[in-house]
Design a protein around this motif. Structure first.
Motif, PDB file in Angstrom:
ATOM      1  N   GLN A 121     -28.490  15.276 -32.243  1.00 27.80           N
ATOM      2  CA  GLN A 121     -29.919  14.993 -32.270  1.00 27.80           C
ATOM      3  C   GLN A 121     -30.591  15.230 -30.925  1.00 27.80           C
ATOM      4  OE1 GLN A 121     -31.401  11.776 -34.894  1.00 27.80           O
ATOM      5  NE2 GLN A 121     -29.337  10.947 -34.702  1.00 27.80           N
ATOM      6  N   GLU A 131     -37.836  13.695 -33.512  1.00 30.13           N
ATOM      7  CA  GLU A 131     -38.806  12.827 -34.165  1.00 30.13           C
ATOM      8  C   GLU A 131     -38.614  11.350 -33.828  1.00 30.13           C
ATOM      9  OE1 GLU A 131     -41.261  13.912 -35.923  1.00 30.13           O
ATOM     10  OE2 GLU A 131     -40.701  16.017 -36.134  1.00 30.13           O
ATOM     11  N   ARG A 132     -37.418  10.948 -33.474  1.00 31.01           N
ATOM     12  CA  ARG A 132     -37.147   9.536 -33.213  1.00 31.01           C
ATOM     13  C   ARG A 132     -37.386   9.246 -31.732  1.00 31.01           C
ATOM     14  NH1 ARG A 132     -34.361   6.525 -36.754  1.00 31.01           N
ATOM     15  NH2 ARG A 132     -33.355   8.374 -37.606  1.00 31.01           N
ATOM     16  N   TRP A 133     -38.266   8.310 -31.420  1.00 27.95           N
ATOM     17  CA  TRP A 133     -38.706   8.124 -30.032  1.00 27.95           C
ATOM     18  C   TRP A 133     -37.564   7.703 -29.115  1.00 27.95           C
ATOM     19  CZ3 TRP A 133     -38.134   3.707 -27.224  1.00 27.95           C
ATOM     20  CH2 TRP A 133     -37.899   2.521 -27.926  1.00 27.95           C
ATOM     21  N   SER A 134     -36.632   6.863 -29.630  1.00 31.69           N
ATOM     22  CA  SER A 134     -35.537   6.406 -28.787  1.00 31.69           C
ATOM     23  C   SER A 134     -34.620   7.563 -28.393  1.00 31.69           C
ATOM     24  CB  SER A 134     -34.738   5.312 -29.503  1.00 31.69           C
ATOM     25  OG  SER A 134     -34.264   5.777 -30.758  1.00 31.69           O
ATOM     26  N   VAL A 135     -34.390   8.488 -29.322  1.00 27.17           N
ATOM     27  CA  VAL A 135     -33.572   9.660 -29.031  1.00 27.17           C
ATOM     28  C   VAL A 135     -34.321  10.589 -28.084  1.00 27.17           C
ATOM     29  CG1 VAL A 135     -32.376  11.650 -30.033  1.00 27.17           C
ATOM     30  CG2 VAL A 135     -32.401   9.464 -31.249  1.00 27.17           C
ATOM     31  N   GLY A 177     -26.627  13.052 -36.463  1.00 24.34           N
ATOM     32  CA  GLY A 177     -26.662  11.860 -35.630  1.00 24.34           C
ATOM     33  C   GLY A 177     -25.369  11.086 -35.777  1.00 24.34           C
ATOM     34  N   THR A 193     -35.387  20.582 -39.920  1.00 24.50           N
ATOM     35  CA  THR A 193     -35.596  19.528 -38.933  1.00 24.50           C
ATOM     36  C   THR A 193     -37.027  19.386 -38.450  1.00 24.50           C
ATOM     37  OG1 THR A 193     -35.141  20.994 -37.078  1.00 24.50           O
ATOM     38  CG2 THR A 193     -33.272  19.843 -38.052  1.00 24.50           C
ATOM     39  N   ILE A 197     -36.002  13.781 -40.109  1.00 17.80           N
ATOM     40  CA  ILE A 197     -34.994  13.231 -39.214  1.00 17.80           C
ATOM     41  C   ILE A 197     -33.856  12.684 -40.060  1.00 17.80           C
ATOM     42  CG2 ILE A 197     -36.630  12.611 -37.405  1.00 17.80           C
ATOM     43  CD1 ILE A 197     -36.534   9.734 -38.424  1.00 17.80           C
ATOM     44  N   GLN A 198     -32.733  12.447 -39.411  1.00 18.31           N
ATOM     45  CA  GLN A 198     -31.646  11.792 -40.140  1.00 18.31           C
ATOM     46  C   GLN A 198     -31.957  10.309 -40.232  1.00 18.31           C
ATOM     47  OE1 GLN A 198     -27.479  12.920 -39.451  1.00 18.31           O
ATOM     48  NE2 GLN A 198     -27.074  10.746 -39.205  1.00 18.31           N
ATOM     49  N   ARG A 199     -31.931   9.793 -41.447  1.00 10.16           N
ATOM     50  CA  ARG A 199     -32.285   8.388 -41.664  1.00 10.16           C
ATOM     51  C   ARG A 199     -31.007   7.568 -41.791  1.00 10.16           C
ATOM     52  NH1 ARG A 199     -36.353  11.409 -44.161  1.00 10.16           N
ATOM     53  NH2 ARG A 199     -35.241  11.725 -46.119  1.00 10.16           N
ATOM     54  N   ASN A 230     -29.575  14.109 -45.243  1.00  9.20           N
ATOM     55  CA  ASN A 230     -29.840  12.773 -45.755  1.00  9.20           C
ATOM     56  C   ASN A 230     -29.284  12.657 -47.164  1.00  9.20           C
ATOM     57  OD1 ASN A 230     -31.458  11.219 -43.713  1.00  9.20           O
ATOM     58  ND2 ASN A 230     -32.709  13.062 -43.831  1.00  9.20           N
TER      59      ASN A 230
END
Length: 236
Positions: A121, A131-135, A177, A193, A197-199, A230
Motif C-alpha cells: 500500500q 486513499e487511507r490517510w494513516s498509510v 495491505g 486502485t 482501497i483494501q478494506r 476485497n
C-alpha cells in the motif's frame, strides 16, 4: 500444461501460490535462495531453481529454463516488506524485473507471459493515490525523511513498469495491505486502485487463490493495471 515461475516462493504467500497453482494443473518452478525452506512435500511436486534475486543472470537462467506462461513475484523486494511471513530480502526489484523482461523479449515470449507482482500500500502506481490517510502519512515520512533513496528507487521501478517498459510487457500490480493467517473468508475480487482501497485484512490463502486466478486470466482483464483486493460483498 501451463507453466508458472514463482519469485519469493519460500515466503508464506509464495508457498501458498505454489500449492494453489499445482492444485489447478500448473507446472511450477520455484526460484529460491534457500530451497530447503520449502516443505519437503511441496518440493517433490515442483521444480526448484536455486538463485538469488540480486543475481540478474540467475534470474534470466530460470526464466529461460522454465519458459513460464505466468510469473508470480511474491518477493518482499520493496522497502520495508509489505507483509508478515515474507522472507527478508534486500534485492533490487528493478534488477530482476528488467532481467525477466529482457529474457522474455530475447526469447520472443514477452507477450506470451504475464507477471503478477505483489506490491504494498505504501507505493502507488504512477499517478495513483494512497486513499487511507494513516498509510499516506507513513509513506510521506519514508519518502521525505526515513528512507528517501529506497522510496525513490521503488517509485522509479513502478514508473518503469507502467511507463517505460516494452508495450508487450504483460503485468498486474497487486497492491496488498495486511495479509493474515486465517482460514478462507471467501472470494477476493480485484478493484482498480485509483478509486478503491483494501478494506481490512485478507487471508493468505484467499490472496493465493486470487493471484493464481489472475495468472490464468485468459481474458487479460487486468493487465498493466494496479489493483486492491476485497471480499465479495465488502462495502466501503
Amino acid at each position: 500444461m501451463p507453466t508458472m515461475l514463482i519469485f519469493g516462493a519460500t515466503g508464506r504467500a509464495g508457498r501458498l501460490v505454489a500449492e494453489r497453482a499445482l492444485e489447478r494443473g500448473w507446472a511450477v518452478t520455484a526460484f529460491a535462495r534457500n530451497p530447503d525452506k520449502l516443505p519437503e512435500a511441496l518440493r517433490a511436486k515442483l521444480t526448484v531453481a536455486k538463485g538469488d534475486l540480486r543475481d540478474a543472470e540467475a534470474v534470466a537462467a530460470a526464466v529461460r529454463a522454465s519458459r513460464p506462461d505466468a510469473i508470480v513475484d511474491a518477493s518482499s523486494a520493496l522497502p520495508f516488506g509489505h507483509a508478515k511471513g515474507q522472507p527478508a530480502n534486500d534485492a533490487d526489484r528493478s534488477i530482476f524485473t528488467k532481467a525477466t523482461v529482457e529474457t522474455l523479449e530475447a526469447d520472443g515470449r514477452l507477450e506470451h507471459c504475464v507477471m503478477v507482482i505483489v506490491g504494498g500500500q505504501l507505493l502507488p502506481e504512477p499517478g495513483g493515490t494512497i486513499e487511507r490517510w494513516s498509510v499516506a502519512v507513513l509513506a510521506w515520512a519514508l519518502r521525505h525523511v526515513l528512507a528517501r533513496k529506497l522510496m525513490r528507487d521503488a517509485e522509479a521501478w513502478a514508473r518503469w513498469c507502467f511507463e517505460e517498459a516494452p508495450p508487450a510487457f504483460r503485468f498486474v500490480y497487486a497492491r496488498l495491505g495486511a495479509m493474515v493467517e486465517q482460514p478462507s473468508r471467501g472470494v477476493l475480487r480485484a478493484e482498480a486502485t485509483r478509486s478503491n482501497i483494501q478494506r481490512g485484512s485478507v487471508s493468505y490463502c484467499d490472496v493465493a487463490d486470487a493471484l493464481v486466478r489472475l495468472a490464468g486470466d485468459a481474458d487479460r482483464t487486468w493487465e498493466r493495471r494496479a489493483l486492491f483486493f476485497n471480499y465479495t460483498g465488502a462495502s466501503g
